[in-house]
Design an enzyme around this catalytic site. Structure first.
Site, mmCIF file in Angstrom:
data_model
loop_
_atom_site.group_PDB
_atom_site.id
_atom_site.type_symbol
_atom_site.label_atom_id
_atom_site.label_comp_id
_atom_site.label_asym_id
_atom_site.label_seq_id
_atom_site.Cartn_x
_atom_site.Cartn_y
_atom_site.Cartn_z
ATOM 1 N N GLU A 109 0.830 -1.216 0.000
ATOM 2 C CA GLU A 109 0.000 0.000 0.000
ATOM 3 C C GLU A 109 0.861 1.260 0.000
ATOM 4 O O GLU A 109 0.527 2.243 -0.649
ATOM 5 C CB GLU A 109 -0.953 0.000 1.202
ATOM 6 C CG GLU A 109 -2.095 -0.998 1.082
ATOM 7 C CD GLU A 109 -2.970 -0.755 -0.145
ATOM 8 O OE1 GLU A 109 -3.061 0.392 -0.615
ATOM 9 O OE2 GLU A 109 -3.549 -1.739 -0.645
ATOM 10 N N TYR B 108 -6.357 5.938 4.977
ATOM 11 C CA TYR B 108 -6.513 5.025 3.845
ATOM 12 C C TYR B 108 -5.676 3.756 4.052
ATOM 13 O O TYR B 108 -6.189 2.629 3.954
ATOM 14 C CB TYR B 108 -6.114 5.714 2.526
ATOM 15 C CG TYR B 108 -6.006 4.717 1.412
ATOM 16 C CD1 TYR B 108 -7.140 4.242 0.768
ATOM 17 C CD2 TYR B 108 -4.767 4.182 1.041
ATOM 18 C CE1 TYR B 108 -7.056 3.273 -0.221
ATOM 19 C CE2 TYR B 108 -4.669 3.214 0.057
ATOM 20 C CZ TYR B 108 -5.810 2.775 -0.572
ATOM 21 O OH TYR B 108 -5.721 1.811 -1.537
ATOM 22 N N ASP C 26 -9.702 6.063 -1.119
ATOM 23 C CA ASP C 26 -8.721 6.931 -1.800
ATOM 24 C C ASP C 26 -9.411 7.558 -3.013
ATOM 25 O O ASP C 26 -10.635 7.458 -3.180
ATOM 26 C CB ASP C 26 -7.480 6.133 -2.202
ATOM 27 C CG ASP C 26 -7.774 5.093 -3.269
ATOM 28 O OD1 ASP C 26 -8.976 4.876 -3.585
ATOM 29 O OD2 ASP C 26 -6.822 4.501 -3.804
ATOM 30 N N CYS D 281 -13.597 1.666 -13.698
ATOM 31 C CA CYS D 281 -14.129 3.020 -13.525
ATOM 32 C C CYS D 281 -12.934 3.985 -13.489
ATOM 33 O O CYS D 281 -12.652 4.621 -12.482
ATOM 34 C CB CYS D 281 -14.948 3.091 -12.237
ATOM 35 S SG CYS D 281 -16.015 4.535 -12.193
#
Ligand code: SF4
Length: 375
Positions: free
Chosen positions: A50, A133, A151, A205
């Site tokens: 991450e 996050y 995020d 998306c």
């Protein structure tokens, strides 16, 4: 009587977020990309992935991640590695404070719990470099807790799904979306749900232009798809243009070695190595005058190449000059290291902004005699 669902689950267009859970999970299980950090969701591995993925593309991260895990497979190994080696492993990924914060956090974890990763959202948030996050991602993916990780990707998906008219840069919008998502996290599938939202934002998306609605498992529910308004969402205020700065990079060469120095701590690329870099677009005559001030002379100064380097808020127009020096000089106060090609290749972590000029040094391939010891 059945409890009324909380109004936060609904947006102004009447979409119940709970409806997205089942199709999203089914799609994710069928279509998720195979990524090295998904094979094993131990907290340390999720955390490192991450942090590396912040501001950085998946394709870029994969080889870095694999190299990092091979060399530093545990919190303890990360806590103990020399900073120079850590930065070398990170070389080219950018945002080097991420690497330093990883190590700071690893040292905290080793000191406070003997290397056992903290398992609550609040404890995760207290680690250096870990914001809401990242803490949400680790809590849900590694520990199975119902904590969203919201995020820009997730905000974009939710904005389009609900045709949310509010600016996603507003902290209140993010807070509201996070609270709404938290209520629909499916027990036993929290990690997959977090990853399915991330995955949808990353591959379907997508930002910048039309999303791939034809492949989207949520198109039946999506308000933007229904109204053909996908490109109008998310609503975002215009970003400030980047500040442009001119820089002159000196490729100082002497006897098969090149001069590097550490940038001042703090500020852009603080504490990292650079080829000496001066503010402004200097001419060869101005470079010669600068060298004189340092007590040095140049046998030859020639313009090598120009490059642009873009940071988040600033861009550098960089022009490099190759400067042949008869002596490996030191300015008052020292600070220059005359490095061999091998040291430049294997030991010194040069950020990409400077690494790209290495070839223009015109040094022989790495195998040169030993140079100055790198401090
Ligand atoms: Fe995004 Fe299109 Fe899916 Fe709506 S239908 S969530 S706009 S990809």
């Amino acid at each position: 009587m059945k409890d009324q669902p909380s109004p936060v689950l609904y947006d102004t267009n009447g979409l119940c977020l709970e409806e997205i859970v089942a199709p999203l999970l089914a799609w994710y299980r069928q279509s998720a990309r195979i990524l090295p950090w998904r094979e094993n969701t131990a907290p340390y591995r999720v955390w490192v992935s991450e942090i590396m993925l912040q501001q950085t593309r998946v394709d870029t991260v994969i080889p870095y991640y694999e190299r990092f895990m091979a060399r530093l497979p545990s919190v303890q190994a990360l806590a103990e590695v020399r900073e120079e080696e850590l930065l070398k492993l990170w070389e080219g990924l950018g945002y080097y404070s991420r690497a330093r914060n990883l190590q700071k956090a690893a040292r905290c974890i080793c000191k406070e719990s003997g290397g056992a990763f903290p398992g609550s959202y609040e404890q995760l948030c207290s680690l250096p470099g870990v914001g809401p996050y990242t803490a949400g991602a680790i809590a849900s993916i590694a520990f199975g807790l119902p904590v969203p990780a919201v995020d820009g990707n997730v905000l974009r998906v939710l904005s389009r799904l609900t045709e949310n008219p509010r600016d996603i840069a507003e902290p209140a919008v993010k807070k509201q979306m996070t609270a709404a998502l938290a209520q629909v996290y499916p027990a036993g599938h929290c990690g997959d749900f977090t990853q399915s939202l991330m995955e949808l934002g990353a591959v379907v998306c997508v930002p910048n232009g039309l999303p791939k609605c034809g492949s989207c498992p949520l198109r039946q529910l999506c308000r933007a798809f229904r109204h053909g308004t996908q490109t109008e969402y998310p609503v975002q205020t215009k970003k400030q243009p980047r500040r442009a700065e001119q820089k002159t990079v000196l490729l100082l060469c002497c006897g098969g070695r090149a001069a590097v120095r550490k940038r001042p701590q703090g500020g852009l690329l603080g504490g990292l190595w650079e080829f000496p870099c001066l503010d402004g677009a200097l001419s060869a005559a101005e470079i010669a005058a600068w060298l004189e001030q340092q007590g040095a002379h140049a046998a030859h100064i020639e313009r090598a190449l120009s490059r642009k380097h873009i940071f988040t808020h600033v861009e550098w127009d960089m022009t490099a000059y190759r400067v042949s020096c008869p002596h490996a000089f030191q300015p008052d106060g020292g600070g220059l290291v005359w490095a061999t090609p091998e040291q430049l290749a294997d030991e010194i972590a040069l950020p990409t902004a400077f690494r790209r000029f290495t070839r223009a040094l015109g040094l022989p391939s790495p195998q040169a005699p030993e140079g100055q010891k790198i401090p």
